[in-house]
Design a protein around this motif. Structure first.
Motif, mmCIF file in Angstrom:
data_model
loop_
_atom_site.group_PDB
_atom_site.id
_atom_site.type_symbol
_atom_site.label_atom_id
_atom_site.label_comp_id
_atom_site.label_asym_id
_atom_site.label_seq_id
_atom_site.Cartn_x
_atom_site.Cartn_y
_atom_site.Cartn_z
ATOM 1 N N VAL A 166 0.837 -1.202 0.000
ATOM 2 C CA VAL A 166 0.000 0.000 0.000
ATOM 3 C C VAL A 166 0.876 1.258 0.000
ATOM 4 C CG1 VAL A 166 -1.615 1.352 1.395
ATOM 5 C CG2 VAL A 166 -2.002 -1.093 1.063
ATOM 6 N N LEU A 167 1.931 1.257 0.826
ATOM 7 C CA LEU A 167 2.806 2.437 0.874
ATOM 8 C C LEU A 167 3.490 2.666 -0.472
ATOM 9 C CD1 LEU A 167 4.467 2.264 4.415
ATOM 10 C CD2 LEU A 167 2.516 3.612 3.675
ATOM 11 N N ALA A 168 3.904 1.576 -1.131
ATOM 12 C CA ALA A 168 4.573 1.715 -2.427
ATOM 13 C C ALA A 168 3.622 2.301 -3.465
ATOM 14 C CB ALA A 168 5.107 0.359 -2.895
ATOM 15 N N VAL A 169 2.371 1.833 -3.458
ATOM 16 C CA VAL A 169 1.394 2.342 -4.427
ATOM 17 C C VAL A 169 1.109 3.822 -4.157
ATOM 18 C CG1 VAL A 169 -1.012 2.186 -5.169
ATOM 19 C CG2 VAL A 169 0.348 0.103 -4.907
ATOM 20 N N LEU A 170 0.920 4.176 -2.878
ATOM 21 C CA LEU A 170 0.652 5.577 -2.533
ATOM 22 C C LEU A 170 1.816 6.469 -2.954
ATOM 23 C CD1 LEU A 170 -0.973 5.224 1.005
ATOM 24 C CD2 LEU A 170 -2.089 5.970 -1.107
ATOM 25 N N LEU A 171 3.024 5.975 -2.745
ATOM 26 C CA LEU A 171 4.205 6.759 -3.106
ATOM 27 C C LEU A 171 4.251 7.013 -4.614
ATOM 28 C CD1 LEU A 171 7.253 7.370 -1.563
ATOM 29 C CD2 LEU A 171 7.816 5.967 -3.517
ATOM 30 N N LEU A 172 3.936 5.982 -5.386
ATOM 31 C CA LEU A 172 3.945 6.134 -6.844
ATOM 32 C C LEU A 172 2.858 7.108 -7.301
ATOM 33 C CD1 LEU A 172 4.562 2.500 -8.138
ATOM 34 C CD2 LEU A 172 6.021 4.495 -8.485
ATOM 35 N N VAL A 173 1.652 6.944 -6.757
ATOM 36 C CA VAL A 173 0.520 7.764 -7.213
ATOM 37 C C VAL A 173 0.735 9.230 -6.847
ATOM 38 C CG1 VAL A 173 -1.943 8.225 -6.883
ATOM 39 C CG2 VAL A 173 -1.125 5.869 -7.190
ATOM 40 N N PHE A 174 1.205 9.463 -5.607
ATOM 41 C CA PHE A 174 1.305 10.849 -5.133
ATOM 42 C C PHE A 174 2.719 11.411 -5.259
ATOM 43 C CE2 PHE A 174 -2.550 9.331 -3.056
ATOM 44 C CZ PHE A 174 -3.413 10.343 -3.432
ATOM 45 N N TRP A 175 3.553 10.756 -6.047
ATOM 46 C CA TRP A 175 4.971 11.135 -6.168
ATOM 47 C C TRP A 175 5.168 12.632 -6.394
ATOM 48 C CZ3 TRP A 175 9.594 9.342 -5.103
ATOM 49 C CH2 TRP A 175 10.706 9.898 -5.727
ATOM 50 N N ARG A 176 4.491 13.179 -7.413
ATOM 51 C CA ARG A 176 4.714 14.599 -7.740
ATOM 52 C C ARG A 176 4.325 15.501 -6.582
ATOM 53 N NH1 ARG A 176 2.484 14.433 -13.864
ATOM 54 N NH2 ARG A 176 4.263 13.280 -14.687
ATOM 55 N N TRP A 177 3.197 15.198 -5.953
ATOM 56 C CA TRP A 177 2.767 16.016 -4.818
ATOM 57 C C TRP A 177 3.777 15.933 -3.684
ATOM 58 C CZ3 TRP A 177 -3.194 15.633 -3.635
ATOM 59 C CH2 TRP A 177 -3.901 16.198 -4.709
ATOM 60 N N LEU A 178 4.246 14.716 -3.404
ATOM 61 C CA LEU A 178 5.207 14.523 -2.307
ATOM 62 C C LEU A 178 6.476 15.321 -2.561
ATOM 63 C CD1 LEU A 178 4.759 10.680 -1.794
ATOM 64 C CD2 LEU A 178 4.316 12.439 -0.078
ATOM 65 N N VAL A 179 6.965 15.264 -3.802
ATOM 66 C CA VAL A 179 8.212 15.963 -4.129
ATOM 67 C C VAL A 179 8.015 17.475 -4.025
ATOM 68 C CG1 VAL A 179 9.926 16.393 -5.921
ATOM 69 C CG2 VAL A 179 9.007 14.088 -5.613
ATOM 70 N N MET A 180 6.931 17.972 -4.642
ATOM 71 C CA MET A 180 6.716 19.419 -4.656
ATOM 72 C C MET A 180 6.496 19.973 -3.262
ATOM 73 S SD MET A 180 4.425 19.911 -8.075
ATOM 74 C CE MET A 180 4.367 21.683 -7.878
ATOM 75 N N ALA A 181 5.666 19.290 -2.469
ATOM 76 C CA ALA A 181 5.368 19.784 -1.125
ATOM 77 C C ALA A 181 6.587 19.679 -0.218
ATOM 78 C CB ALA A 181 4.191 19.024 -0.524
ATOM 79 N N SER A 182 7.455 18.693 -0.469
ATOM 80 C CA SER A 182 8.643 18.552 0.371
ATOM 81 C C SER A 182 9.704 19.578 -0.007
ATOM 82 C CB SER A 182 9.239 17.140 0.241
ATOM 83 O OG SER A 182 8.297 16.182 0.634
ATOM 84 N N PHE A 183 9.805 19.898 -1.300
ATOM 85 C CA PHE A 183 10.817 20.846 -1.755
ATOM 86 C C PHE A 183 10.425 22.285 -1.418
ATOM 87 C CE2 PHE A 183 12.321 23.601 -5.350
ATOM 88 C CZ PHE A 183 13.621 23.716 -4.897
ATOM 89 N N ASP A 184 9.207 22.675 -1.740
ATOM 90 C CA ASP A 184 8.799 24.073 -1.585
ATOM 91 C C ASP A 184 7.303 24.116 -1.268
ATOM 92 O OD1 ASP A 184 8.287 26.760 -1.766
ATOM 93 O OD2 ASP A 184 9.402 27.062 -3.628
ATOM 94 N N ALA A 185 6.995 24.009 0.032
ATOM 95 C CA ALA A 185 5.594 23.900 0.455
ATOM 96 C C ALA A 185 4.796 25.148 0.083
ATOM 97 C CB ALA A 185 5.520 23.640 1.952
ATOM 98 N N GLY A 186 5.426 26.335 0.180
ATOM 99 C CA GLY A 186 4.724 27.569 -0.139
ATOM 100 C C GLY A 186 4.282 27.609 -1.589
ATOM 101 N N HIS A 187 5.203 27.301 -2.481
ATOM 102 C CA HIS A 187 4.900 27.298 -3.907
ATOM 103 C C HIS A 187 3.837 26.251 -4.227
ATOM 104 C CE1 HIS A 187 5.736 25.947 -8.106
ATOM 105 N NE2 HIS A 187 5.707 27.254 -8.308
ATOM 106 N N ALA A 188 3.973 25.068 -3.619
ATOM 107 C CA ALA A 188 3.011 23.998 -3.858
ATOM 108 C C ALA A 188 1.615 24.420 -3.404
ATOM 109 C CB ALA A 188 3.441 22.719 -3.141
ATOM 110 N N ALA A 189 1.557 25.122 -2.264
ATOM 111 C CA ALA A 189 0.258 25.547 -1.740
ATOM 112 C C ALA A 189 -0.405 26.544 -2.693
ATOM 113 C CB ALA A 189 0.427 26.174 -0.358
ATOM 114 N N VAL A 190 0.392 27.468 -3.256
ATOM 115 C CA VAL A 190 -0.178 28.459 -4.166
ATOM 116 C C VAL A 190 -0.724 27.784 -5.431
ATOM 117 C CG1 VAL A 190 0.340 30.478 -5.593
ATOM 118 C CG2 VAL A 190 1.240 30.324 -3.267
#
Lengths: 302, 244
Positions: A166-190
């Motif tokens: 389940v964790l592997a599938v979630l990681l694959l599906v939400f990969w872009r969100w995870l990367v963007m929110a981890s790198f620059d949460a402010g930009h991702a939020a906007v």
């Protein structure tokens, strides 16, 4: 390798690999977000929940204990929130207070309730009981295709396999969100990403992996697997995707090498008996980090 | 040309007991470059972040093209302060630029050749194509700032909100950023930048918003960027370069 291996070693080995992989998946993002302490916290805080689950059902494993541990993880997350706000300390300090208190209360519960003496005592909380997860119905390689024998697999195996998947599938599906929110949460939020939910999701994933791993391999290995494989992988690459794959490889290598070294290492050294597999796996993962730090191309310059 | 890109309506932001922004009201037009200036602690970055929903507002609203942010997200690009992210993050320059295209790419759509070509185009506009496959930490501060600008360009927005785009950058980066922002303005977009170098305001910007927790003045440089109003904004702390 024959029937003995299937009965005694195959399942503990697979469980160690699954636990390592399940922890390394969210561990990559804890590391990037500088929340490694979160892993420490989750791996310790689940103990009182496990014991309450055991006291309610009288079973050492199973979904009730899983639920108890999950509840303890939730309680500790709320405690960290509360301490951070009310005592005005930084989250790291709040986590340090929370997980020591939770683990200590778990130890007290163990001693007071008489739960210790079964498979639940302080030693098992620290090192797990990997070696005891044998597959009595597994009498040879043929058992792998025998539904009756497969039904006799320790429940930890199914739990960890499910959690890792389940964790592997979630990681694959939400990969872009995870990367963007981890790198620059402010930009991702906007851009409209639900950064709060993503942060919470990483904490929940860490809690779930910790709970699933804890019953099988104990707190020390859980902490080591959350952080060591991603940390070693980070030192070898500057690509996040590569880092995650490498971390899974390191997790599996640590589990296999550690398990084998724990079982046979003392014999090779002319000593008798075996050492804790979980302890040895954690040591191997630590050695991998040391190796990556010394010889990896991306160690920090300063 | 005189359409409103962004309006602040009596915005109040509090951090604990501190009031960082105390009733800011202003309206910023399309087709102009606006500098938000004011002393340290005047709430410049906070005002931007609050209007974008990054920090909570205690009171007031922000409107984008006359609409709430949720209805206008696709038209708004935000460039945070460079110091706000971890440049040690294991990611390449081109991947950061592609983040600007998140709204078109969504969660799972594969990144196609056209997407990649457009990301390169954005990098070209800031003069960084040769760094596309470098890890972001390997770049200089000015180059990192230009990566952020390329990511904002990749959004194809109509309103660009920039937090200290010129902070600690080299002359080459400064010129590159100004050129890009002017092109955006000339194409009709609105550019709003938190800025701290008063000396360059008249040279680079069309309009200025003077802020010291509330709005002292907002208008074309000729009307709002006057010694009297600056004195009022900075109090006794007016930088000597403009005190004369």
């Amino acid at each position: 390798m024959g029937a003995d291996f299937v009965t005694l070693s195959l399942v503990p080995l697979l469980i160690a690999v699954l636990a390592a992989v399940a922890c390394a998946l969210p561990g990559n993002f804890l590391l990037l977000r500088r929340q490694a302490m979160m892993g420490d916290m989750m791996a310790h805080s689940v103990l009182p929940g496990l014991i309450v689950g055991f006291l309610l059902t009288g079973q050492v494993s199973g979904w009730v204990m899983f639920a108890g541990a999950g509840a303890a993880a939730l309680v500790s997350a709320l405690m960290v929130e509360a301490i951070t706000k009310l005592a005005r300390v930084d989250p790291g300090a709040a986590m340090g207070m929370t997980f020591t208190t939770m683990f200590a209360s778990g130890v007290l519960l163990l001693e007071l309730s008489g739960a210790s003496g079964v498979h639940l005592d302080v030693e098992h909380a620290l090192y797990g009981n990997l070696e005891s997860l044998i597959w009595l119905d597994g009498t040879g390689w043929a058992s792998l295709t025998d539904p009756v024998a497969l039904a006799g697999l320790p429940p930890e195996f199914g739990q960890l396999a499910l959690v890792a998947m389940v964790l592997a599938v979630l990681l694959l599906v939400f990969w872009r969100w995870l990367v963007m929110a981890s790198f620059d949460a402010g930009h991702a939020a906007v851009l409209g990403l639900p950064v709060g939910v993503i942060s919470l999701g990483i904490v929940v994933a860490t809690a779930v992996a910790s709970v699933a791993a804890f019953t099988a391999v104990g707190s020390i290995l859980t902490i080591a697997m959350l952080i060591c494989p991603p940390a070693a992988a980070r030192l070898l690459t500057n690509r996040l995707g590569v880092q995650v794959w490498l971390s899974l490889g390191f997790a599996a290598i640590s589990a296999i090498l550690g398990y084998v070294a724990a079982g046979y290492g003392p014999i090779w050294l002319g000593l008798s008996g075996a050492v804790s597999a979980a302890g040895m796996i954690a040591v191997v993962s630590g050695l991998l980090v040391a190796g990556a730090a010394l010889f990896g191309p991306h160690r920090r310059a300063s | 040309m005189t359409d409103t890109a962004l309006s602040f309506n009596d915005i109040v932001v509090r951090y604990g007991a501190t009031t960082a922004v105390d009733g800011a009201t202003a309206s910023l037009p399309m087709g102009a470059m606006t500098a938000i200036v004011g002393p340290n602690g005047a709430g410049k970055s906070t005002l931007l972040k609050a209007s974008l929903g990054i920090v909570p507002m205690a009171a007031g609203t922000a409107q984008f093209f006359g609409q709430p942010l949720d209805a206008a997200r696709a038209r708004v690009a935000y460039m945070p302060q460079r110091a706000s992210v971890d440049w040690d993050f294991p990611i390449r320059v081109i991947d950061v630029v592609l983040m600007g295209m998140q709204r078109t790419l969504g969660l799972l759509r594969p990144i196609g050749r056209a997407n990649r070509a457009f990301a390169f185009e954005c990098l070209e506009r800031v003069g960084l194509t040769e760094f596309a496959t470098r890890q972001i930490g390997a770049l200089s501060g000015g180059q990192q700032q230009r990566v952020f600008l390329a990511r904002a360009l990749a959004q194809k927005a109509e309103l660009y909100l920039l937090d200290e785009p010129f902070a600690g950058v080299d002359a080459k980066t400064e010129a590159a950023i100004v050129t890009v922002l002017r092109d955006l303005r000339d194409a009709g977009a609105a550019v709003v930048a938190v800025h701290h170098d008063l000396a360059t305001v008249p040279q680079w910007f069309d309009r200025v918003l003077l802020l010291n927790r509330h709005v002292i003045a907002s208008g074309p440089v000729a009307q709002a960027f006057t010694p009297a109003l600056l004195q009022q904004t900075y109090g006794g702390a007016l930088p000597p370069v403009l005190a004369a």
